[in-house]
Enzyme design. Structure first.
Site, PDB file in Angstrom:
ATOM      1  CE  LYS B  69     -66.405 -47.248 -48.117  1.00  0.00           C
ATOM      2  NZ  LYS B  69     -66.344 -45.884 -47.583  1.00  0.00           N
ATOM      3  CB  THR B  71     -66.791 -50.654 -38.794  1.00  0.00           C
ATOM      4  OG1 THR B  71     -65.652 -49.840 -38.474  1.00  0.00           O
ATOM      5  CG2 THR B  71     -67.374 -51.244 -37.527  1.00  0.00           C
ATOM      6  NE  ARG B  92     -60.017 -48.721 -50.084  1.00  0.00           N
ATOM      7  CZ  ARG B  92     -60.411 -47.464 -49.977  1.00  0.00           C
ATOM      8  NH1 ARG B  92     -59.788 -46.511 -50.640  1.00  0.00           N
ATOM      9  NH2 ARG B  92     -61.426 -47.154 -49.209  1.00  0.00           N
ATOM     10  CE  LYS B 103     -61.897 -41.706 -43.323  1.00  0.00           C
ATOM     11  NZ  LYS B 103     -62.177 -42.052 -44.719  1.00  0.00           N
ATOM     12  CB  ALA B 272     -62.467 -44.061 -53.512  1.00  0.00           C
ATOM     13  CG  PHE B 300     -64.199 -41.394 -50.454  1.00  0.00           C
ATOM     14  CD1 PHE B 300     -64.134 -40.886 -49.159  1.00  0.00           C
ATOM     15  CD2 PHE B 300     -63.056 -41.312 -51.242  1.00  0.00           C
ATOM     16  CE1 PHE B 300     -62.963 -40.298 -48.667  1.00  0.00           C
ATOM     17  CE2 PHE B 300     -61.878 -40.735 -50.753  1.00  0.00           C
ATOM     18  CZ  PHE B 300     -61.848 -40.235 -49.474  1.00  0.00           C
ATOM     19  CG  PHE B 380     -72.498 -43.761 -34.846  1.00  0.00           C
ATOM     20  CD1 PHE B 380     -72.512 -44.578 -35.968  1.00  0.00           C
ATOM     21  CD2 PHE B 380     -71.443 -42.870 -34.699  1.00  0.00           C
ATOM     22  CE1 PHE B 380     -71.501 -44.508 -36.918  1.00  0.00           C
ATOM     23  CE2 PHE B 380     -70.426 -42.794 -35.636  1.00  0.00           C
ATOM     24  CZ  PHE B 380     -70.458 -43.612 -36.748  1.00  0.00           C
ATOM     25  CD1 TRP B 408     -66.930 -49.200 -34.022  1.00  0.00           C
ATOM     26  CD2 TRP B 408     -68.063 -49.029 -32.108  1.00  0.00           C
ATOM     27  NE1 TRP B 408     -66.197 -48.404 -33.171  1.00  0.00           N
ATOM     28  CE2 TRP B 408     -66.858 -48.279 -31.997  1.00  0.00           C
ATOM     29  CE3 TRP B 408     -68.940 -49.071 -31.016  1.00  0.00           C
ATOM     30  CZ2 TRP B 408     -66.528 -47.583 -30.828  1.00  0.00           C
ATOM     31  CZ3 TRP B 408     -68.611 -48.377 -29.861  1.00  0.00           C
ATOM     32  CH2 TRP B 408     -67.402 -47.638 -29.778  1.00  0.00           C
TER      33      TRP B 408
END
Lengths: 555, 555
Positions: B69, B71, B92, B103, B272, B300, B380, B408
């Site tokens: 999200k 990115t 955030r 993570k 979240a 999330f 991806f 990305w």
């Protein structure tokens, strides 16, 4: 007027102008707002350090309110500036514990303050937070290794030495149990929190001489033992790189200004009753690189702050002060002369004279280190001229200059005489640092030297625990480290009730901790807490912030 | 190339230039280094907020690595910039827990990052630390009141609701006992630590609309009950002014830039799954004051982040998005379609089609709120064209635009199509926020609405504890607050094993906490921890910093 209202009434030029006066190009500044900046380590210039003069400000045995070392240090810096000297004041950062507890912040007082007062007393540039996070990351990695099945280090959770920390006064965290609640929640064990200023990470930050040295010292922290009784160091938890990453910015000295625009480096803040009690080595070295004179201070009385400064910090930093200023107050002499708390502000020549014995012992101690101190009488409005004259006369009778400093009320102008006296003291060229002990002496010899020579004790006793700790230190090959005594600041002895100049007493080493990362041994004398508590009415209850963000009640 | 090496390879202009492009005079900037600055609240301009367009980025039910999200949000911001729009990305702040855990940080990835990446992922401008100190000062004041003999509040230590917090993953602190060691060390009681991102103070910082509102909300925190069972609020401990003083700077939004120089406000960081999961109201409002478009994200999946954004934050902030972007990945669809962890990167059309049910449910949910979402397929390298085409076709069959985003790999250029799709979506003028419930409905009705409409549950069960909690909420007169569900992010249900689109399930409210300061009720579904643990090999073990301070291994 309160300290905060004085501070708020002064509009300073932006920090980049202060930096420019020191010859620092704007590109080298990392500004934090308009009035604070971090400075890069490449500004440290060894050839300038050797030529500059370091002035150490220390004090007599203090009352709980403190005797104004910071106020005198700032005033002396401003006073030297007024005499045309290129001077940098180098101080410690305040801890939030005292700010919200009882004692208040640590930015000086009256017209001798470093600014911005509110910022410095709160989070400043985040250094304390970085220390806290590095300390607590190591704790989390340690408990995570204990939690991990078949972890190769086989750490015995009963042997953990490393505590978590928090920069607040919070007595409920002194002794805790962590890891409750079953398998998912870690291994249950006894734990506790120190205040951040008492963390070994803070001590390390303040003794590190470079980024690689910081990383090496962090890796050397002793955190626990294995079930096979082998020491476990932070590097075995692969913690030191992540901790150094957390401290990367904190390692850079912080530039601010006094209210009279003298540049000041405020950096690091270990307590002096359980750590070395003085700002970072890097800030001191940077100050000496940027100015011709550096005024710095060491916490609490000279038996703690100055002793550690001269025996530990000077050794690690390769520094020696050119002069030592000993701060005394008439109030504290009355206290040592027997005045009860309610009469501390009541003039009393007899008590003053009796209490002078405390100052005399500190003078003798400074002389043992090779210095003829300059006594600075930090003036309070309740002092009488007769009391001041008495203190001066008693000092002069011992061949020591004693000068009244009124910098709290008058700023640098009030410290002009003191500044001249310090310059004259330096000009004599007779001050030469003589450490009291050699680091390679036996541990008990080093401890006894401090106890006898500095405290005036007739001997040292060791508990069985302390003896065991010393054997462990020998076994680990760390007996060659210098000594960082943990002792009450209220007395030369380990009993805070023995004020003035106690005699005929013995001190007891209850235990001896090992700061293998910072590089010193910590004999703990008497009972001493590393996590203060809040008073029944904390200072926070008197604080206010209005709708425009203007703060009152912070001191 | 790693994220950190990409980030380190881009030299950005100083933050004052980014500010100047937004029309912010240099005097309004509070720089933190050369590439970060805090902005004053007076830059918020209500008349501009109404005219600007807010774009909310949310996601499908994520895999543990997240679906990108942040990115996509950054890429979309850069994409809109490339189309000539005046855009601000509002995000955030990362927590140190995931940074040193598993993570990683939260600054985006690849060529869609906010910068300076290392600074933002570490202490940034000190906001998390300020939240932590305010949280822990309140805890210390509470325990100090319990410790003080004959304290007028007569707090019952068995009723304390307020926990301490620390911004690290540290499972050993989940359940603790504090106050051990006798009278001087406080009153022994059960305690625990949350991660700072889960603190109510963080939630409050992120919902406050001004400094006085912040202080009022902090004063409203419910911390415990008296022996007479009366509620004790933070204001009764005279804590709120000191807490506000600690948060004074943290309340100001932080300006940084994307690698393509799009301005970004990164401010506040509540999780979240147990809090509202989105940045501060003030940063969102400031973004809308400074730009014509604001791209923001909520944590999330849309069942957590978007639901709370639309039902809670929009209500408190008086905001409504102009468009909603739903991020999906082929990887996550394979996961929901049944791919085991080892095969997540293995192309599989059948699994993709099966897992589309998860995305379809999120699409339906967004539609219930009054929006036609734009699906962004975050590309991806392991995606096949066939899989991407399948997802697009399945979306189009439902009348929903689905666009491939390659930001990305390509930065804003890779999100140009997405940016155009979002602009077209807004131009239709058919999106109008319809909150799912009215705050003044009964608590159980509100909870059921979310569970049935958003999660797809067939009903809600309440434990006896939850029923007691709801009665307490009624007694305190706080039933009119919105609902902030605490639920696993891994499933629509409260059972993390039920992936994809589970049906026929019921959810259980285990307990219902009360965030009287932040202004929401927290029904806790299933088991959920507020203090994560570290994995057996934490990310910190792979980090390094060389002698020049260059950091590697941080992601």
């Amino acid at each position: 007027m309160t300290d905060i209202s004085i501070a708020q009434s002064v509009i300073l030029p932006p920090i980049k102008e202060a930096a420019a006066r020191l010859g620092i190009p704007e590109d080298d500044l990392e500004p934090y707002g308009r009035y604070k900046a971090k400075l890069p380590l490449h500004l440290i210039a060894p050839e300038k350090i050797a030529a500059a003069k370091l002035i150490l400000v220390t004090a007599i045995t203090p009352t709980p309110a403190g005797e104004g070392k910071t106020t005198v240090s700032i005033g002396l810096g401003d006073g030297l500036s007024k005499l045309g000297k290129k001077v940098v004041v180098v101080l410690r950062e305040p801890s939030l514990g005292p700010v919200f507890g009882a004692k208040g912040g640590a930015t000086g007082g009256g017209h001798s303050q470093v600014s911005p007062m509110v910022d410095i007393n709160l989070h400043f540039t985040g250094d304390f937070n970085a220390v806290e996070k590095a300390n607590n990351l190591l704790a989390a990695l340690l408990d995570n290794a204990i939690q991990t099945p078949n972890h190769p280090l086989r750490i015995d959770p009963r042997t953990v030495l490393w505590k978590r920390c928090l920069d607040l006064n919070d007595r409920s965290l002194r002794q805790t149990i962590v890891g409750l609640g079953g398998k998912a929640n870690g291994v249950m064990r006894s734990d506790g929190f120190n205040i951040t200023a008492a963390s070994e990470v803070m001590a390390i930050l303040c003794l590190a001489t470079s980024l690689p040295d910081l990383k090496a010292k962090l890796g050397n922290i002793l955190v626990a033992f294995s079930y096979a009784n082998e020491p476990i160091y932070a590097r075995q938890l692969q913690a030191e790189a992540a901790m150094t990453i957390l401290l990367r910015d904190a390692l850079k000295p912080n530039l601010v200004q006094t209210l009279e625009q003298t540049p000041a480096l405020v950096h690091g803040g270990p307590f002096a009753n359980i750590a070395q009690g003085t700002n970072t080595v890097l800030a001191t070295r940077m100050g000496l690189s940027l100015g011709d004179y550096v005024v710095t201070e060491a916490g609490f009385g000279a038996d703690l702050g100055a002793e550690k400064f001269l025996n530990i910090k000077c050794g690690y930093a390769g520094l020696a002060p050119a002069a030592v200023v000993l701060v005394a107050t008439v109030r504290a002499l009355r206290h040592h002369g027997g005045a009860p708390a309610a009469e501390l502000n009541t003039p009393d020549l007899a008590r003053c004279e009796r209490g002078f014995a405390n100052l005399a012992k500190h003078i003798e101690n400074i002389q043992k280190f090779g210095y003829q101190p300059v006594v600075a009488i930090n003036h309070f409005v309740t002092d009488t001229p007769e009391e001041v004259a008495l203190v001066q006369q008693l000092c002069h009778a011992r061949g020591v200059e004693a000068v009244l400093s009124t910098s709290w009320a008058e700023g640098g102008a009030g410290a002009a005489t003191l500044a001249e006296a310090v310059l004259a003291n330096i000009a004599k060229g007779t001050n030469h640092l003589r450490p009291l002990y050699a680091w390679d002496q036996p541990v008990k010899t080093k401890i006894e030297t401090i106890a006898r020579e500095v405290y005036g004790a007739v001997g040292v006793d060791y508990t069985a625990q302390a003896e065991a700790d010393l054997r462990r230190i020998d076994r680990l090959g760390l007996a060659g480290l210098p000594i960082c005594m943990a002792k009450t600041q209220k007395s030369f002895s380990d009993n805070e009730k023995l004020i003035n100049r106690p005699e005929g007493f013995r001190v007891t080493v209850r235990e001896c901790e090992l700061a293998a990362g910072a590089g010193f041994l910590i004999p703990i004398l008497g009972t001493l807490v590393r996590m203060p508590g809040l008073p029944p009415v904390p200072a926070s209850a008197g604080m206010e912030i209005d709708d425009d963000g203007v703060i009152t009640g912070l001191s």
